[in-house]
Design an enzyme around this catalytic site. Structure first.
Site, PDB file in Angstrom:
ATOM      1  N   THR A 263       0.853  -1.184   0.000  1.00 57.15           N
ATOM      2  CA  THR A 263       0.000   0.000   0.000  1.00 57.15           C
ATOM      3  C   THR A 263       0.891   1.238   0.000  1.00 57.15           C
ATOM      4  O   THR A 263       1.891   1.307   0.723  1.00 57.15           O
ATOM      5  CB  THR A 263      -0.924   0.033   1.229  1.00 57.15           C
ATOM      6  OG1 THR A 263      -1.856  -1.056   1.132  1.00 57.15           O
ATOM      7  CG2 THR A 263      -1.718   1.334   1.291  1.00 57.15           C
ATOM      8  N   PHE A 265       1.207   5.212   0.721  1.00 57.34           N
ATOM      9  CA  PHE A 265       0.633   6.263   1.546  1.00 57.34           C
ATOM     10  C   PHE A 265       1.181   7.621   1.108  1.00 57.34           C
ATOM     11  O   PHE A 265       2.330   7.720   0.666  1.00 57.34           O
ATOM     12  CB  PHE A 265       0.983   6.041   3.024  1.00 57.34           C
ATOM     13  CG  PHE A 265       0.380   4.794   3.617  1.00 57.34           C
ATOM     14  CD1 PHE A 265      -0.767   4.856   4.398  1.00 57.34           C
ATOM     15  CD2 PHE A 265       0.966   3.556   3.407  1.00 57.34           C
ATOM     16  CE1 PHE A 265      -1.322   3.711   4.944  1.00 57.34           C
ATOM     17  CE2 PHE A 265       0.415   2.399   3.949  1.00 57.34           C
ATOM     18  CZ  PHE A 265      -0.735   2.480   4.720  1.00 57.34           C
TER      19      PHE A 265
END
Length: 361
Positions: A263, A265
């Protein structure tokens, strides 16, 4: 311990103790010098932000370049992130907002980005992370923007459209999901809870191993862990740090369907970063509703040799089948060829918003 072994280890351990003392002395000197920097800025009434993402990125990259091993570059980065964090904290505490509660992947990304010498502000939603930074309750915010398995985090994209905040940095995190309960077993569990994206990232594993159990969405994986800590009929999907935070036991680790699940960010704040030589820029575009408009929109990037690394679309919600395009490119808006591309884009696009230029991870 064998006396011969002890005799061999003794001088090595004494050498380590001596080196540790030297390191501590040098760290003390560094901390005091950082305080002097703050004093000089104050004397010249130049009390700007204590956080300098561009400067911090340059420091770590330079040290990684000087590194000759055996420590890997990632270890050098992690060590100096904490050193910089501790020294920064001597000048002024940095408040970091993230999707909570504690134990979330967002918190992990925030700590990897800024170190642990910060003030944490766990927020119940992405909206609240943005609001906290916009209102000055936090200096920076950390939010997920895309996942390698499930794609864009749509709520983050929608919030970026209207926020006055700038993108100041990025952090890519390897996501390792764990199934956890109070007891460390699945006995008596009726529901598996997690953030919707995490449920999707583990769908194959869940279908094979617990197809009979209900699945429930939570605002965050850490929130699912909090619920599981209070309800023995709930199993949570979250990171290992959430298990430690909420007193849970891991039933199964690494249950994500993609072993390389990551992921990305974004770091949000009010600081405009300077070029570092290895940067990205993020922007939002919209084009007139006509044939070839998207091709024409991208042409200035190619013409100015600006490489695009991400292209995402979101409906504009006008009911006219119009879209906003979220684009990441390599380079800083302060570089001439990037600035020229952006100038041309702004002149011909129906909507143009530069979210920020920032050091690439």
């Amino acid at each position: 311990m064998d006396e011969a072994l002890a005799a061999k280890l003794k001088p090595l351990r004494e050498r380590i103790d001596s080196i540790d003392a030297q390191i501590l002395d040098l760290l003390t000197q560094r901390a005091r010098t950082a305080q002097e920097v703050g004093d000089v800025k104050h004397a010249f009434h130049a009390d700007g932000p204590v956080l300098r993402p561009d400067r911090e990125a340059e420091v770590i990259r330079r040290l990684q370049g000087l590194n000759q091993g055996p420590l890997p570059g990632a270890a050098v980065s992690a060590l100096w992130t904490e050193i910089i964090s501790a020294c920064r904290g001597l000048e002024k505490g940095l408040t970091v907002a993230f999707l909570g509660p504690e134990g979330s992947y967002s918190e992990q990304a925030a700590m990897e980005q800024f170190g642990h010498a910060v003030n944490k502000l766990a927020c119940p939603s992405f909206d609240e992370v943005f609001r906290a930074v916009e209102a000055g309750q936090a200096d920076v915010g950390v939010v997920p923007v895309e996942n390698s398995t499930e794609g864009a985090v749509n709520r983050t994209l929608d919030l970026l459209l209207n926020t006055p905040l700038k993108v100041m940095g990025e952090r890519s995190l390897l996501i390792r999901h764990c199934l956890m309960t109070q007891s460390g077993s699945m006995e008596g569990v009726r529901t598996i809870m997690a953030h919707p994206q995490s449920l999707a990232q583990c769908q194959g594993w869940l279908n094979r191993n617990h197809p009979q159990l209900a699945r429930a969405a939570a605002a965050s994986n850490a929130e699912a862990a909090r619920v599981a800590s209070q309800d023995p009929t709930v199993a949570a999907i979250a990171g290992e740090s959430a298990a430690a935070t909420w007193g849970l036991q891991v039933v199964s680790a690494g249950i994500q369907d993609d072993a390389q699940n990551r992921t990305r960010f974004l770091v949000l704040g009010n600081i405009a970063t300077l070029p570092t030589g290895k940067d990205k820029s993020s922007l939002i575009l919209a084009v007139p509703n006509r044939a070839g408009a998207v091709y024409d929109m991208l042409a200035p990037l190619a013409e100015n040799k600006v490489s695009m690394t991400r292209f995402e679309s979101r409906p504009a919600r006008t009911g006219q089948w119009e879209y906003y395009f979220y684009v990441d490119v390599l380079g800083h808006s302060g570089e001439a060829h990037v600035a020229q591309a952006f100038s041309t884009l702004q002149a011909q696009a129906a909507f143009f918003k530069l979210l920020g230029s920032y050091p690439a991870q």
